[in-house]
Structures are given as structure tokens and as C-alpha cells.
Design an enzyme around this catalytic site. Structure first.
Site, PDB file in Angstrom:
ATOM      1  N   HIS A  54       0.828  -1.215   0.000  1.00 23.93           N
ATOM      2  CA  HIS A  54       0.000   0.000   0.000  1.00 23.93           C
ATOM      3  C   HIS A  54       0.865   1.269   0.000  1.00 23.93           C
ATOM      4  O   HIS A  54       0.616   2.216   0.747  1.00 23.93           O
ATOM      5  CB  HIS A  54      -0.963   0.014   1.200  1.00 23.93           C
ATOM      6  CG  HIS A  54      -2.025  -1.030   1.131  1.00 23.93           C
ATOM      7  ND1 HIS A  54      -3.276  -0.811   0.616  1.00 23.93           N
ATOM      8  CD2 HIS A  54      -2.017  -2.346   1.492  1.00 23.93           C
ATOM      9  CE1 HIS A  54      -4.000  -1.923   0.679  1.00 23.93           C
ATOM     10  NE2 HIS A  54      -3.251  -2.870   1.200  1.00 23.93           N
ATOM     11  N   ASN A 127     -10.198  -2.649   2.808  1.00 21.68           N
ATOM     12  CA  ASN A 127      -9.851  -2.775   1.390  1.00 21.68           C
ATOM     13  C   ASN A 127     -11.109  -2.629   0.550  1.00 21.68           C
ATOM     14  O   ASN A 127     -12.209  -2.852   1.052  1.00 21.68           O
ATOM     15  CB  ASN A 127      -9.240  -4.154   1.102  1.00 21.68           C
ATOM     16  CG  ASN A 127      -7.754  -4.221   1.421  1.00 21.68           C
ATOM     17  OD1 ASN A 127      -7.115  -3.197   1.668  1.00 21.68           O
ATOM     18  ND2 ASN A 127      -7.211  -5.414   1.417  1.00 21.68           N
ATOM     19  N   TYR A 337       2.118  -4.253  11.732  1.00 23.37           N
ATOM     20  CA  TYR A 337       1.963  -2.837  11.369  1.00 23.37           C
ATOM     21  C   TYR A 337       2.872  -1.951  12.223  1.00 23.37           C
ATOM     22  O   TYR A 337       3.658  -1.171  11.711  1.00 23.37           O
ATOM     23  CB  TYR A 337       0.487  -2.402  11.484  1.00 23.37           C
ATOM     24  CG  TYR A 337      -0.386  -2.985  10.387  1.00 23.37           C
ATOM     25  CD1 TYR A 337      -0.697  -4.344  10.357  1.00 23.37           C
ATOM     26  CD2 TYR A 337      -0.890  -2.203   9.368  1.00 23.37           C
ATOM     27  CE1 TYR A 337      -1.480  -4.892   9.353  1.00 23.37           C
ATOM     28  CE2 TYR A 337      -1.675  -2.734   8.350  1.00 23.37           C
ATOM     29  CZ  TYR A 337      -1.966  -4.078   8.352  1.00 23.37           C
ATOM     30  OH  TYR A 337      -2.737  -4.616   7.353  1.00 23.37           O
TER      31      TYR A 337
HETATM   32  C1  HEM Z   1      -1.532 -11.329   7.279  1.00 26.18           C
HETATM   33  C2  HEM Z   1      -2.105 -10.392   6.619  1.00 26.18           C
HETATM   34  C3  HEM Z   1      -1.563  -9.001   6.528  1.00 26.18           C
HETATM   35  C4  HEM Z   1      -0.355  -8.482   6.900  1.00 26.18           C
HETATM   36  C5  HEM Z   1       0.812  -9.200   7.541  1.00 26.18           C
HETATM   37  C6  HEM Z   1      -0.369  -7.085   6.548  1.00 26.18           C
HETATM   38  C7  HEM Z   1       0.668  -6.211   6.756  1.00 26.18           C
HETATM   39  C8  HEM Z   1       0.680  -4.880   6.388  1.00 26.18           C
HETATM   40  C9  HEM Z   1       1.802  -3.998   6.538  1.00 26.18           C
HETATM   41  C10 HEM Z   1       3.146  -4.386   7.112  1.00 26.18           C
HETATM   42  C11 HEM Z   1       1.424  -2.784   6.080  1.00 26.18           C
HETATM   43  C12 HEM Z   1       2.280  -1.517   6.007  1.00 26.18           C
HETATM   44  C13 HEM Z   1       1.977  -0.604   7.174  1.00 26.18           C
HETATM   45  C14 HEM Z   1       2.815   0.654   7.183  1.00 26.18           C
HETATM   46  O1  HEM Z   1       3.912   0.678   6.621  1.00 26.18           O
HETATM   47  O2  HEM Z   1       2.374   1.629   7.821  1.00 26.18           O
HETATM   48  C15 HEM Z   1       0.059  -2.892   5.655  1.00 26.18           C
HETATM   49  C16 HEM Z   1      -0.686  -1.872   5.159  1.00 26.18           C
HETATM   50  C17 HEM Z   1      -2.008  -1.985   4.856  1.00 26.18           C
HETATM   51  N1  HEM Z   1      -2.792  -3.133   4.946  1.00 26.18           N
HETATM   52 FE1  HEM Z   1      -2.211  -4.929   5.505  1.00 26.18          FE
HETATM   53  N2  HEM Z   1      -1.583  -6.774   6.011  1.00 26.18           N
HETATM   54  C18 HEM Z   1      -2.329  -7.931   5.975  1.00 26.18           C
HETATM   55  C19 HEM Z   1      -3.611  -8.083   5.537  1.00 26.18           C
HETATM   56  C20 HEM Z   1      -4.420  -7.033   5.214  1.00 26.18           C
HETATM   57  C21 HEM Z   1      -5.831  -7.154   4.991  1.00 26.18           C
HETATM   58  C22 HEM Z   1      -6.676  -8.422   5.107  1.00 26.18           C
HETATM   59  C23 HEM Z   1      -6.265  -5.901   4.703  1.00 26.18           C
HETATM   60  C24 HEM Z   1      -7.685  -5.546   4.433  1.00 26.18           C
HETATM   61  C25 HEM Z   1      -8.394  -4.836   5.245  1.00 26.18           C
HETATM   62  C26 HEM Z   1      -5.127  -4.991   4.743  1.00 26.18           C
HETATM   63  C27 HEM Z   1      -5.154  -3.644   4.491  1.00 26.18           C
HETATM   64  C28 HEM Z   1      -4.056  -2.810   4.552  1.00 26.18           C
HETATM   65  C29 HEM Z   1      -4.118  -1.393   4.205  1.00 26.18           C
HETATM   66  C30 HEM Z   1      -5.333  -0.628   3.719  1.00 26.18           C
HETATM   67  C31 HEM Z   1      -2.832  -0.880   4.409  1.00 26.18           C
HETATM   68  C32 HEM Z   1      -2.373   0.555   4.198  1.00 26.18           C
HETATM   69  C33 HEM Z   1      -2.518   1.368   5.482  1.00 26.18           C
HETATM   70  C34 HEM Z   1      -2.109   2.811   5.250  1.00 26.18           C
HETATM   71  O3  HEM Z   1      -2.819   3.507   4.510  1.00 26.18           O
HETATM   72  O4  HEM Z   1      -1.071   3.225   5.787  1.00 26.18           O
HETATM   73  N3  HEM Z   1      -4.025  -5.725   5.064  1.00 26.18           N
HETATM   74  N4  HEM Z   1      -0.377  -4.184   5.832  1.00 26.18           N
END
Ligand code: HEM
Length: 484
Positions: A54, A127, A337
Site C-alpha cells: 500500500h 480494502n 503494522y
Molecule cells: C496477514 C495479513 C496481513 C499483513 C501481515 C499485513 C501487513 C501490512 C503492513 C506491514 C502494512 C504496512 C503498514 C505501514 O507501513 O504503515 C500494511 C498496510 C495496509 N494493509 Fe495490511 N496486512 C495484511 C492483511 C491485510 C488485509 C486483510 C487488509 C484488508 C483490510 C489490509 C489492508 C491494509 C491497508 C489498507 C494498508 C495501508 C494502510 C495505510 O494507509 O497506511 N491488510 N499491511
């Protein structure tokens, strides 16, 4: 000295920052030119690591109001008073591309909302697709490696994507969404989004229910087709970010409604799928959408880097009245996160104003890089008497939820997988134009993969719905793009 005059970062006036300090007008440059050294050194450090997923984002400030109190389901204070406005910050994003990825291309898009509540921050991260590729978080690094660029060529490769998906049957449902036109957009104002994972709400009596979240855009849902998305990627790569920015700059608002589906804990076993499996949606006829909140975005960020790039959202950031279900992916999201944010932004990333709660922060955590909110006094430990026992444990709000856990330690997939029913239902739900587009979008990409991968993938699509699978098979053959 007025604020209009140029200074160093130390506040010292600078009469000239356009000519470096040299011996004579043709040089060499002197090491004592501190103005030059500071300007260049700061420039050298302007770029921080991008989000591992993202990475491309756009943000907005706003507020929300709850429609009516949710007391019977949750004691969360911010979901009680319809007269109250609570500030929010929102970041929209695309998942697999880099920080400069075009906005319109096929992608999972994120909507991360930070509610600055009276009980501290609550982050709701969603999402634009209501399900996910995998149901065990240990698979996430493999999934993202397959979606992102090839480590050798540094290029996107449909072959790698389909190789992974064809060996991951639980992704079939997600693929019927990702390859529909819903995943190509030109505006965030017309995009729905979903919490995907299952949370819990707990009321003051300690009773909990399972919750799925959904955001609906008040202006309606709009998307574009693959051809238009490719065209816009070239002509206007920042189209969705620009659309949001220009709308708010014009003084207009952008509004969404938050709806929830509520399931009683006792009903978990009543379905032919596991409700805590995030590759599944919950049937809306049995678990209707209940409108809870209206969110209004009305202000652009003051500075992109300070507020959008440095914003840090985390599904683990919950307030009393909300908790985690046993949804494995949600459980797996509790750790990474803040872990990546400590690396991406630094130890004290929660002291950056956009991330800081609007309520007081009081604990004995201390120091680290860039700490700017020191604890007060000498008693940086608990228990203490010298500081009158402060900070004291906060009072429990209401009766705590009682959770009983028992079982053998295992590394095992869930038994009730049902990988294909909802994928087939999704295909049948689409109208004929949408079905045509889904098939052609899949074929456009799958035709780039090697034949054994295509064949593995066809088996999954056939199992979802025979007509769907056969149409993809025929279209693949007619494209004659099979490679061996
Ligand atoms: C095991 C599953 C998942 C892991 C390990 C994971 C991990 C991460 C990580 C490490 C980030 C970066 C955060 C940052 O740098 O600030 C991120 C961002 C994000 N993830 Fe996940 N994620 C997973 C599943 C999901 C799922 C199911 C969704 C759906 C709701 C999702 C939605 C997002 C969104 C929207 C962001 C961006 C947040 C922002 O705008 O800063 N992720 N995720």
C-alpha cells in the site's frame, strides 16, 4: 527577524542559499559552508522507506457522527452520541505498486481510517474488496512477493502471480473480485471498502458479538474498465489522488457511510463456511447491513509527507468496546503494522502529530530516537510511591468479556475450507457485461502465464462455476497465447 526570512534549521538567518561558499568565484568550495552542508545533508535524507505494501497513497481530514447509540452491542464511547463529531484522518492507497504507481490500474485499494476518540485512537483499515487472498497470515510474505516485482528483472510478472494463485485455491474467490471492473477506478469518492477481517464488539455487560465492517460512498459506486484504466495510467497516473485533492480544495465534501454486519457468537457454526475465514463474505440476507456512522471528509492534508506518508495505521489499535476475533489473519495483523512502522518511521512514530492521540498519553515507556514528549518527573517506573503511584492502572469500563480458550497446539489449516462456492456465486451475481469483462480481464493476464499454470488455474475456475471456467478456457485458446 520575521518568519518570511530564510534561516538554517537552527534558526540562524541565511543571506544567500543559492551560491556556495568558494575560494574566489570559481572555487573550490569550503568545508566551512555549513549552509550548503545542511541543505545537501537534509536532501540526502528526504526519502524514507516506502510502505512494504500500500505504498501509493492520498489522504484527507474530516469527522464522523454516529447515527444512533450502539450501547446494546458495544461500550465503545465514540459509537454512542449522535450529537458528537469525532475527528478522523483517512489514507486511501493501492496495494502492490510502488510509491509512484498509477492510481487507475488493477489493484486492491485500501482505506485506512484513524478515529481520534475520547478513549484514544481507533484505526479501522479496510480494502475495496471484501475478502482476502489467504486465510493464514504466515503466507502473507509469499503472497506479496508473488504480487510485487520479480527480484531478478524488477518487473511485474503475471506468470509469477498466477503461479502462486494456482497453488493457493483459497484465493479463487478474491480473484473473481480483483479481476472484475471493481478493481479499476479513477476516483476514491465512488469506492466502497470493507474491513475484510472479523472483529468483536463488547457491550458494558461483557457480551460480545462478531462484526464485519463496510464503507459505502454516499455518492454511489463507480468504476472503469480495463482499457480506460490503462489509458488513464498513461495520461493521468495520479487521477484518484488528484480527484480527491481537487474536490476538497473546491470546498466540497466527500462522504461515506459505515455499515456493520453483526453475528451472534453462537451462530458461528451455522454456515457452510467458517465465518472467521477472511476469504468469505457473510450473506447479507441473513446478516443485514446496519448503518452506523456517517463520515465526512472536508480538508486536504497540510503537507503530504508529514501527514499522509508519515501516517501509521494499525489493526491492533482498538479502544475498549472493540476486540479481536479468532480470525487468523486478523490475529496475524496485530503484530506487523507497528513493527514495520518502527522501522519505516522510527521508534517514536506515535509522537508524530498525525499519529498522536488527542487524549493524554501516560506510561513509563521512554526515550528512543526523536523522542519529543518526555515523561514528566523522576518516577519512570511502576509501582512507585515517590510519584504518588502515577500513572495508575485505568479503571475497567464495564464488565470484561470472558473468553475461554482450550486446545492442542497444531499447525493445521481449517477443516471447513469451501474454497469455491462463493467464487461461483460471485460470477453468477454479475450481469452479463460484468461477466464478460471478468473473463476477458482474467484472460488478458492469465494468457501471459505458462500452460501448466493456466491449466491449474482453470481447474479452480471450473470448480467455482463450470460456465465461468469453460468461458476462460475457450477465451484462452482463442487468444492462442499459450506458451510452454
Ligand atoms: C496477514 C495479513 C496481513 C499483513 C501481515 C499485513 C501487513 C501490512 C503492513 C506491514 C502494512 C504496512 C503498514 C505501514 O507501513 O504503515 C500494511 C498496510 C495496509 N494493509 Fe495490511 N496486512 C495484511 C492483511 C491485510 C488485509 C486483510 C487488509 C484488508 C483490510 C489490509 C489492508 C491494509 C491497508 C489498507 C494498508 C495501508 C494502510 C495505510 O494507509 O497506511 N491488510 N499491511
Amino acid at each position: 527577524m520575521t518568519k518570511d526570512y530564510l534561516t538554517t534549521n537552527q534558526g540562524i538567518p541565511i543571506p544567500d542559499d543559492q551560491n556556495s561558499l568558494t575560494v574566489g568565484e570559481r572555487g573550490p568550495i569550503l568545508l566551512q559552508d555549513a549552509v550548503f552542508l545542511e541543505k545537501i545533508a537534509q536532501f540526502d535524507r528526504e526519502i524514507i522507506p516506502e510502505r512494504v505494501v500500500h505504498a501509493k497513497g492520498a489522504g484527507a481530514h474530516g469527522y464522523f457522527k454516529v447515527y444512533k447509540n450502539m450501547t446494546s452491542y458495544t461500550k465503545a464511547k465514540f459509537l454512542q452520541n449522535p450529537l458528537k463529531q469525532t475527528p478522523v484522518f483517512v489514507r486511501f492507497s493501492t496495494d502492490a505498486g510502488s510509491r509512484t504507481a498509477p492510481d487507475s490500474v488493477r489493484a486492491v485499494r485500501g482505506v485506512a481510517v484513524k478515529f481520534y476518540t475520547e478513549d484514544g485512537n481507533y484505526d479501522l483499515i479496510s480494502n475495496n474488496i471484501p475478502v482476502f487472498f489467504i486465510r493464514d497470515p504466515i503466507k502473507l510474505p509469499d503472497l506479496i512477493h508473488a504480487l510485487k516485482v520479480d527480484p531478478v528483472s524488477n518487473m511485474h510478472s503475471d506468470s509469477r502471480l498466477w503461479d502462486y494463485m494456482s497453488l493457493t485455491p483459497e484465493s479463487t474467490h478474491m480473484l473473481t473480485w480483483l479481476f472484475s471492473d471493481l478493481a479499476t477506478i479513477k476516483s476514491y469518492r465512488y469506492m466502497e471498502s470493507h474491513g475484510v477481517n472479523t472483529y468483536k464488539w463488547i457491550n458494558a455487560m461483557g457480551k460480545s458479538v462478531l462484526i464485519k465492517y463496510h464503507w459505502n460512498p454516499c455518492a454511489g459506486i463507480q468504476f472503469i474498465d480495463s482499457a480506460e484504466s490503462t489509458r488513464l495510467a498513461g495520461t493521468n497516473p495520479d487521477i484518484a489522488s488528484k480527484d480527491l485533492y481537487d474536490t476538497l480544495e473546491d470546498g466540497k465534501t466527500v462522504e461515506y457511510e459505515l455499515l456493520v454486519q453483526i453475528m451472534e457468537l453462537d451462530d458461528e457454526d451455522k454456515f457452510d463456511f467458517d465465518p472467521l475465514d477472511d476469504t468469505k463474505t457473510w450473506p447479507e440476507d441473513m446478516l443485514p447491513l446496519i448503518p452506523v456512522v456517517k463520515m465526512v471528509l472536508n480538508k486536504n492534508p497540510d503537507n503530504f509527507f508529514a501527514q499522509v506518508e508519515q501516517s501509521a495505521f494499525n489493526p491492533a489499535t482498538i479502544v475498549p468496546g472493540i476486540s479481536f476475533s479468532n480470525d487468523k489473519v486478523l490475529q496475524g495483523r496485530v503484530f506487523p503494522y507497528s513493527d514495520t512502522q518502527r522501522y519505516r518511521l522510527g521508534t517514536n512514530f506515535l509522537e508524530i502529530p498525525i499519529n498522536r492521540p488527542k487524549t493524554p498519553v501516560n506510561n513509563n515507556n521512554q526515550d528512543g530516537n526523536m523522542q519529543i514528549m518526555p515523561n514528566h518527573g523522576s518516577t519512570n517506573y511502576s509501582p512507585n510511591t515517590l510519584g504518588c503511584g502515577i500513572p495508575k492502572p485505568a479503571p475497567e469500563s464495564g464488565i470484561p468479556e470472558k473468553i475461554y480458550v482450550e486446545g492442542y497446539e497444531v499447525r493445521k489449516p481449517i477443516s471447513k475450507k469451501n474454497d469455491y462456492s462463493q467464487a461461483g456465486e460471485r460470477y453468477c451475481f454479475l450481469n452479463s457485461v460484468q461477466q464478460d469483462h471478468l473473463v476477458s480481464n482474467i484472460v488478458e493476464s492469465l494468457s501471459q502465464a505458462m500452460k501448466p499454470i493456466q491449466e491449474r488455474m482453470l481447474i479452480h475456475f471450473m470448480k467455482a462455476n463450470t460456465e465461468f471456467g469453460e468461458r476462460i478456457a475457450v477465451a484462452l485458446k482463442n487468444k492462442l497465447l499459450y506458451s510452454t
